[in-house]
Design an enzyme around this catalytic site. Sequence first.
Site, PDB file in Angstrom:
ATOM      1  N   LYS A  11      -2.259   6.314  -2.111  1.00 21.55           N
ATOM      2  CA  LYS A  11      -3.320   6.063  -1.118  1.00 21.55           C
ATOM      3  C   LYS A  11      -2.847   5.039  -0.097  1.00 21.55           C
ATOM      4  CE  LYS A  11      -4.483   1.698  -2.334  1.00 21.55           C
ATOM      5  NZ  LYS A  11      -4.152   0.543  -1.602  1.00 21.55           N
ATOM      6  N   ASP A 141      -8.768   0.283  -8.272  1.00 18.22           N
ATOM      7  CA  ASP A 141      -8.359   1.420  -7.432  1.00 18.22           C
ATOM      8  C   ASP A 141      -8.352   2.745  -8.192  1.00 18.22           C
ATOM      9  OD1 ASP A 141      -7.983  -0.146  -5.234  1.00 18.22           O
ATOM     10  OD2 ASP A 141      -5.788  -0.152  -5.312  1.00 18.22           O
TER      11      ASP A 141
HETATM   12  P1  ATP Z   1      -2.261  -1.341  -5.803  1.00 16.29           P
HETATM   13  O1  ATP Z   1      -2.105  -0.754  -4.428  1.00 16.29           O
HETATM   14  O2  ATP Z   1      -3.232  -0.597  -6.688  1.00 16.29           O
HETATM   15  O3  ATP Z   1      -2.445  -2.826  -5.827  1.00 16.29           O
HETATM   16  P2  ATP Z   1       0.564  -1.208  -5.973  1.00 16.29           P
HETATM   17  O4  ATP Z   1       0.889   0.109  -5.332  1.00 16.29           O
HETATM   18  O5  ATP Z   1       0.717  -2.430  -5.116  1.00 16.29           O
HETATM   19  O6  ATP Z   1      -0.887  -1.125  -6.569  1.00 16.29           O
HETATM   20  P3  ATP Z   1       1.893  -0.435  -8.381  1.00 16.29           P
HETATM   21  O7  ATP Z   1       2.937   0.540  -7.907  1.00 16.29           O
HETATM   22  O8  ATP Z   1       0.705   0.098  -9.064  1.00 16.29           O
HETATM   23  O9  ATP Z   1       1.473  -1.418  -7.222  1.00 16.29           O
HETATM   24  O10 ATP Z   1       2.678  -1.455  -9.325  1.00 16.29           O
HETATM   25  C1  ATP Z   1       2.216  -2.760  -9.636  1.00 16.29           C
HETATM   26  C2  ATP Z   1       2.834  -3.175 -10.975  1.00 16.29           C
HETATM   27  O11 ATP Z   1       2.170  -2.439 -11.999  1.00 16.29           O
HETATM   28  C3  ATP Z   1       4.301  -2.824 -11.111  1.00 16.29           C
HETATM   29  O12 ATP Z   1       5.092  -3.913 -10.804  1.00 16.29           O
HETATM   30  C4  ATP Z   1       4.462  -2.384 -12.555  1.00 16.29           C
HETATM   31  O13 ATP Z   1       5.030  -3.425 -13.339  1.00 16.29           O
HETATM   32  C5  ATP Z   1       3.051  -2.165 -13.073  1.00 16.29           C
HETATM   33  N1  ATP Z   1       2.788  -0.781 -13.515  1.00 16.29           N
HETATM   34  C6  ATP Z   1       2.103  -0.436 -14.618  1.00 16.29           C
HETATM   35  N2  ATP Z   1       1.989   0.886 -14.728  1.00 16.29           N
HETATM   36  C7  ATP Z   1       2.607   1.436 -13.673  1.00 16.29           C
HETATM   37  C8  ATP Z   1       2.828   2.775 -13.255  1.00 16.29           C
HETATM   38  N3  ATP Z   1       2.398   3.815 -13.952  1.00 16.29           N
HETATM   39  N4  ATP Z   1       3.468   2.951 -12.087  1.00 16.29           N
HETATM   40  C9  ATP Z   1       3.902   1.886 -11.369  1.00 16.29           C
HETATM   41  N5  ATP Z   1       3.751   0.614 -11.737  1.00 16.29           N
HETATM   42  C10 ATP Z   1       3.101   0.357 -12.896  1.00 16.29           C
END
Ligand code: ATP
Length: 322
Positions: A11, A141
């Site tokens: 997203k 989210d």
């Molecule tokens: P958001 O936009 O919801 O804040 P994000 O895109 O910034 O999320 P994610 O890619 O979800 O960040 O990753 C954040 C942290 O979550 C990562 O550093 C990782 O350690 C942890 N994590 C746990 N499960 C997952 C997963 N299935 N995929 C990616 N990261 C994960």
Amino acid sequence: MQSYTLLAPAKINLYLEIIGLRADGYHELAMVMQTVDLADKIVLRPNGNDAFRLSCDHPQVPADQTNLAYKAAQLMASEFPKSFANYGGADIHIQKNIPVAAGLAGGSTNGAAVLVGLNLIWQLGLTHSELEELAGQLGSDVPFCISGGTALATGRGNELDTLPPLNNLYVVLGKYESLAVPTPWAYKTYKEQFSETYVSDIATLESRGKRVHSGPMVNAIAHQDSRKIGELLHNDLEKVVLPAYPQVEQLRQAFLNEKESYSETILGAMMSGSGPTVFAITTTLTQAENLKQKIQTTLPDPDLKLWVAKFISSGISIAGDS
Ligand code: ATP
């Protein structure tokens, strides 16, 4: 029992306003979220055991109990113990295409996919709104990721209102591979620097959130006014992330400079969520591909990764049986 391969899309935020602090300690937010067709693949294979096994092809993603996909499976097992006992667990494989810790809800969308997948495998027949209710226990989210599309998210991000779909827009996403912004850091820093702007009484806090329903961004989406949508892009978290991460600011500026020259087809640029991903919206696929190339030439850094994606009106979907 059937195996499923699901597509779990990323997203972007078209709008992110921080209104104040709620009684439960979370921020009260007003966000417009949009799914794009940059997606992870999640394969769920029933294993007949009393356990879930997780694997992921990305070294930065923990393939353990901290993974949101694993937490989603555990949640389903505890909510539906009879189905878990009858059908058993599953082997879950995550093929990561969405950059990690990028502000693109990569973990959340994986969690949502596991909820959808086990609902199918265990033939529970849960509706999207029942799945969203469960998803709220995993993270703010995650509920949005179930149905995706274009939606307004208020409360801590988990109260959703569907908006008319925006299917004819494209996006160029840019992220420095070595950069990661921890979402908790971004909100904590925002609180440290801007809490004097917070609405403090609870009634005003909630009504301010609801006001976005009749605000200019929702209105522009209702009228499919893509030019206006580009002008109204807004993200409060840019105020703390851009000064702390100069490369993110430089990338955003590079997109905005291109918009100056091609204002007909490049509608706007902004950081997504807590960053560090920056995106620019275009009206055609060709323009998005041209923009990607331009940015590659302007900022020739092998650490900078760029993707072209399309706005989509779906959340978790079945890619095909495996
Ligand atoms: P958001 O936009 O919801 O804040 P994000 O895109 O910034 O999320 P994610 O890619 O979800 O960040 O990753 C954040 C942290 O979550 C990562 O550093 C990782 O350690 C942890 N994590 C746990 N499960 C997952 C997963 N299935 N995929 C990616 N990261 C994960």
